[in-house]
Design a protein around this motif. Sequence first.
Motif, short mmCIF file in Angstrom:
data_model
loop_
_atom_site.label_atom_id
_atom_site.label_comp_id
_atom_site.label_asym_id
_atom_site.label_seq_id
_atom_site.Cartn_x
_atom_site.Cartn_y
_atom_site.Cartn_z
N LEU A 65 -65.00 44.48 16.20
CA LEU A 65 -65.73 45.54 16.38
C LEU A 65 -66.95 45.72 15.41
N ASN A 66 -66.98 45.06 14.19
CA ASN A 66 -67.99 45.20 13.36
C ASN A 66 -69.16 44.74 13.78
N LEU A 67 -69.07 43.62 14.33
CA LEU A 67 -70.32 42.94 14.97
C LEU A 67 -71.00 43.85 16.14
N VAL A 68 -70.24 44.53 16.64
CA VAL A 68 -71.02 45.33 17.81
C VAL A 68 -71.25 46.80 17.08
N GLY A 69 -71.16 47.19 15.70
CA GLY A 69 -71.64 48.25 15.24
C GLY A 69 -70.60 49.45 14.84
N VAL A 70 -69.53 48.98 14.93
CA VAL A 70 -68.16 49.81 14.59
C VAL A 70 -67.92 49.45 12.98
N HIS A 71 -68.49 49.91 12.10
CA HIS A 71 -68.24 49.83 10.87
C HIS A 71 -66.74 50.38 10.29
N GLY A 72 -66.31 49.56 9.51
CA GLY A 72 -64.85 50.16 8.68
C GLY A 72 -65.23 50.91 7.49
N LYS A 73 -64.23 51.17 6.84
CA LYS A 73 -64.28 52.04 5.57
C LYS A 73 -65.17 51.18 4.52
N ASN A 74 -65.05 49.90 4.36
CA ASN A 74 -65.52 49.10 3.39
C ASN A 74 -66.31 48.07 3.70
N THR A 75 -67.42 47.44 2.95
CA THR A 75 -68.10 46.57 3.54
C THR A 75 -67.34 45.13 3.73
N PHE A 76 -67.98 44.34 4.40
CA PHE A 76 -67.42 42.86 4.88
C PHE A 76 -67.04 42.10 3.57
N ILE A 77 -67.76 42.30 2.50
CA ILE A 77 -67.05 41.49 1.24
C ILE A 77 -65.76 42.26 0.81
#
Length: 280
Positions: free
Chosen positions: A110-122
Amino acid sequence: MKKIIYLLLCFAGLSASAQVTDTTKKINIADTLKKDLFTAPDTVKHLRSKSWALVPPSVLVAYGASNFFFKPVRRLDVSINNDIMEDAPNFKHHPENFFQFTPVVLVYGLNLVGVHGKNTFIDRTMIFAMAEVMMSLTTFGIKKVSHRLRPDGSDYYSFPSGHTANAFLGAEFMAQELGDKSLAYSAIGYSFATATGILRMYNRDHWFSDVVAGAGFGILSTKAAYLLYPYIRNRLFKAGREKEDNRDVPAELKKEPKTSSILLPSYSQGYLGMQFSMQF
């Protein structure tokens, strides 16, 4: 069958009762990765990761462990296993081998299609890695110590369920990262986790209390990781931030120990002397 589903849904009752519309805009995958990977927040955001949140999963672990000394729990395990044997004596399917990873895969997908989570990838990945380490060390260590025979008699590594622990770890990870965008994300994650627990029992790999304890260990590991990571991250990077803040400051303006001193002549009652004073 109804008994099994009802009991599992009772402790998986964190699933959503309503859905909130997700209005996240679609953006280019490259832009998404750049934004999510390199734009680190000043403070790690964590959702529902307070110390009191460790209580419910701890209760699940305690219930699962009670089978070793509380006979009613053990009798319930046997009763549920007998029901499974009657309903599906020849059941041998293992989609749970994939279901256990589905919530985590969905978070990154979902992150890849623009749905960001609470924290960054790292940050998100570090939290997930911490949770996995805690869960793996705990569950596999206890498996060797508890020495509980599986329902199918294959070995003595029944308690707790590692597949279920991993599935609920991922479900809680998905709820933490995306649950504030839509409760549907939490419901999806916990649905896959619950299905994993049911399938582990239907394949006669685990007793009911093994699955309950596994769910507890999985949720507990994720919540503990979200609780501890901000402190670990801030401590690790505090020195680096201070160095970065002072990098472009002129040498004469950098903070130095503030000291001052003064030496003055004095005359009192016919005696000539000196007075020395220093301030730290």
